[in-house]
Design an enzyme around this catalytic site. Structure first.
Site, PDB file in Angstrom:
ATOM      1  N   TRP A 135      -4.112  26.230   5.389  1.00 16.20           N
ATOM      2  CA  TRP A 135      -4.401  27.805   5.343  1.00 16.20           C
ATOM      3  C   TRP A 135      -2.582  27.962   5.783  1.00 16.20           C
ATOM      4  CZ3 TRP A 135      -7.851  31.410   3.680  1.00 16.20           C
ATOM      5  CH2 TRP A 135      -8.879  31.589   4.416  1.00 16.20           C
TER       6      TRP A 135
ATOM      7  N   ASP B 299       0.164  32.946  12.097  1.00  9.70           N
ATOM      8  CA  ASP B 299      -1.161  33.729  11.940  1.00  9.70           C
ATOM      9  C   ASP B 299      -2.102  33.235  12.945  1.00  9.70           C
ATOM     10  OD1 ASP B 299      -3.901  33.817  10.913  1.00  9.70           O
ATOM     11  OD2 ASP B 299      -3.080  32.526   8.525  1.00  9.70           O
TER      12      ASP B 299
ATOM     13  N   LYS C 146     -12.272  36.095  13.283  1.00 15.77           N
ATOM     14  CA  LYS C 146     -12.658  34.907  14.073  1.00 15.77           C
ATOM     15  C   LYS C 146     -13.018  34.382  14.996  1.00 15.77           C
ATOM     16  CE  LYS C 146     -11.846  32.870  10.198  1.00 15.77           C
ATOM     17  NZ  LYS C 146     -10.808  32.431   9.451  1.00 15.77           N
TER      18      LYS C 146
HETATM   19  C1  PLP Z   1      -9.680  32.729   7.922  1.00 14.32           C
HETATM   20  C2  PLP Z   1      -8.579  32.642   8.254  1.00 14.32           C
HETATM   21  C3  PLP Z   1      -7.730  33.354   7.011  1.00 14.32           C
HETATM   22  C4  PLP Z   1      -8.400  34.117   6.369  1.00 14.32           C
HETATM   23  O1  PLP Z   1      -8.747  35.248   6.163  1.00 14.32           O
HETATM   24  P1  PLP Z   1      -9.231  36.424   5.254  1.00 14.32           P
HETATM   25  O2  PLP Z   1      -9.601  37.563   6.187  1.00 14.32           O
HETATM   26  O3  PLP Z   1     -10.488  36.139   5.236  1.00 14.32           O
HETATM   27  O4  PLP Z   1      -8.598  37.299   4.711  1.00 14.32           O
HETATM   28  C5  PLP Z   1      -6.282  33.199   6.525  1.00 14.32           C
HETATM   29  N1  PLP Z   1      -5.963  32.293   7.617  1.00 14.32           N
HETATM   30  C6  PLP Z   1      -6.949  31.247   9.125  1.00 14.32           C
HETATM   31  C7  PLP Z   1      -5.662  31.076   9.829  1.00 14.32           C
HETATM   32  C8  PLP Z   1      -7.910  31.607   9.172  1.00 14.32           C
HETATM   33  O5  PLP Z   1      -8.488  30.953   9.806  1.00 14.32           O
END
Ligand code: PLP
Length: 359
Positions: free
Chosen positions: A101, A171, A195
């Site tokens: 990521w 993030d 998530k």
């Molecule tokens: C799932 C995830 C993303 C991507 O999310 P999207 O909704 O598909 O854009 C980005 N960063 C992390 C840490 C993630 O777990």
């Protein structure tokens, strides 16, 4: 029958939240409408959005000078939206690269600014978080970007880095609300909801208000934090249904005792799995112990040829979505807030059973 769902996202939601949403589906609290059918500017939906924000502020103890935005575009969208909002008048961004990521964030940011990798754990297959003393930060950077829980690699920060006067941007998609966070130490926290917070479609941004004046002129209005903050995230139609469900999840978290109580449960759940992996000469866990994720637990069997049998046996026992991400292979158990401890116990038992029969 509901399965034990170990999906990394979209992921398991609290059953009581799903039941409440089902009960309110056709008629939300006497309004005669589903939340999906409401005007986002009507008093009913405004009350839903305001309650969701207030509960989120309570849960995370968000300081008054941080804005909460309910946006769209997901965390990958935010990988572009963050630089568009923060690099105005500045040249480069510092990144700490801890895995898949982080790499995606770096790739996207390169369209908008120079990117410096201040630290990386690529030398050891992204199995750890580089110590703060090793980071080579640029004091004139627009911001420092980290991914505090690498959903694919299973690497989590269990500490908050000090970046001085340079804003820290994180993030937190896959562990936000799994533990208390000192929000004041971050310039920006963002994450997709699917998530640990609710359904796909909602992207949460928490931004310190002095950072709202740094957007590039090309930044679209729908993604312009200052414009969205001024419009209470309603410059465009927000993802109303996803905000409503996330709001129910926030209420559920408060009823569970808040984030300190949730953290204790998450520590205990993760320990159930890591203890089995560590006691075993069969499974291996790729991540350094101090940096292991409580939310995403990757592990490997001694031979890839056993993977299919492992997954089949799991499915027969009502446990699904244990296959690791295609980028890294192996297995991965995602055990977010809404995964009941019974599900984790069932997996721990199955891990031992499979080792006995195949080890
Ligand atoms: C799932 C995830 C993303 C991507 O999310 P999207 O909704 O598909 O854009 C980005 N960063 C992390 C840490 C993630 O777990």
């Amino acid at each position: 029958m509901r399965v034990h769902n170990f999906s990394a996202g979209p992921a398991v939601l609290p059953e009581s939240v799903l039941r409440q949403a089902a009960a309110e589906m056709l008629d939300w609290r006497g309004s005669g409408m589903s939340v999906m059918e409401m005007s986002h500017r009507g008093k009913e939906f405004i009350s839903i959005a305001e309650k969701a924000e207030a509960d989120l502020r309570t849960l995370l103890a968000i300081p008054a000078n941080h804005k909460v935005l309910f946006l769209q575009g997901g965390a990958i969208g935010e990988n572009a939206i963050v630089p568009m909002n923060l690099v105005g008048g500045r040249k480069s961004i510092d990144f700490v690269n801890t895995g898949e990521w982080s790499k995606k964030s770096i790739k996207e940011a390169k369209r908008y600014a120079e990117v410096r990798v201040a630290a990386s754990s690529e030398d050891r297959a992204f199995s750890y978080v580089p110590a703060r003393e090793t980071w080579k930060l640029d004091p004139s950077a627009a911001y420092v970007h980290i991914c505090t829980n690498e959903t694919i690699g299973g690497v989590e920060y269990h500490w908050t880095p000090d970046t001085g006067d340079v804003p820290l941007v994180a993030d937190m998609s896959s562990h936000l609300l799994s533990r208390p966070v000192d929000v004041a130490r971050y310039g920006v926290i963002y994450g997709g909801a699917q998530k640990n917070l609710g359904p796909a479609g909602l992207t949460l941004v928490i931004v310190r208000d002095d950072l709202l004046d740094r957007a590039l002129p090309i930044c679209p209005s729908a993604f312009h934090w200052k414009e969205q903050a001024a419009a209470d995230s309603m410059l465009n139609t927000p993802p109303t249904w996803a905000i409503y469900i996330a709001g129910l999840v926030f209420e559920w978290l408060i009823a569970q005792g808040g984030l300190a109580a949730i953290e204790r449960k998450n520590v205990a759940k993760a320990k159930l799995l890591y203890d089995v992996l560590d006691a075993s000469g069969f499974y291996s866990s790729p991540v350094r112990k101090e940096d292991r994720s409580r939310m995403n637990v990757p592990f490997r069997l001694p031979d890839e040829k056993l993977d299919a049998a492992f997954l089949k046996g799991a499915e027969e026992r009502g446990m699904v979505q244990l296959k690791g991400h295609r980028a890294v292979g192996g297995m991965r158990a995602s055990i977010y807030n809404a995964m009941p401890v019974e599900g984790v116990r069932a997996l721990a038992d199955y891990l031992r059973e499979f080792e006995r029969s195949h080890g």
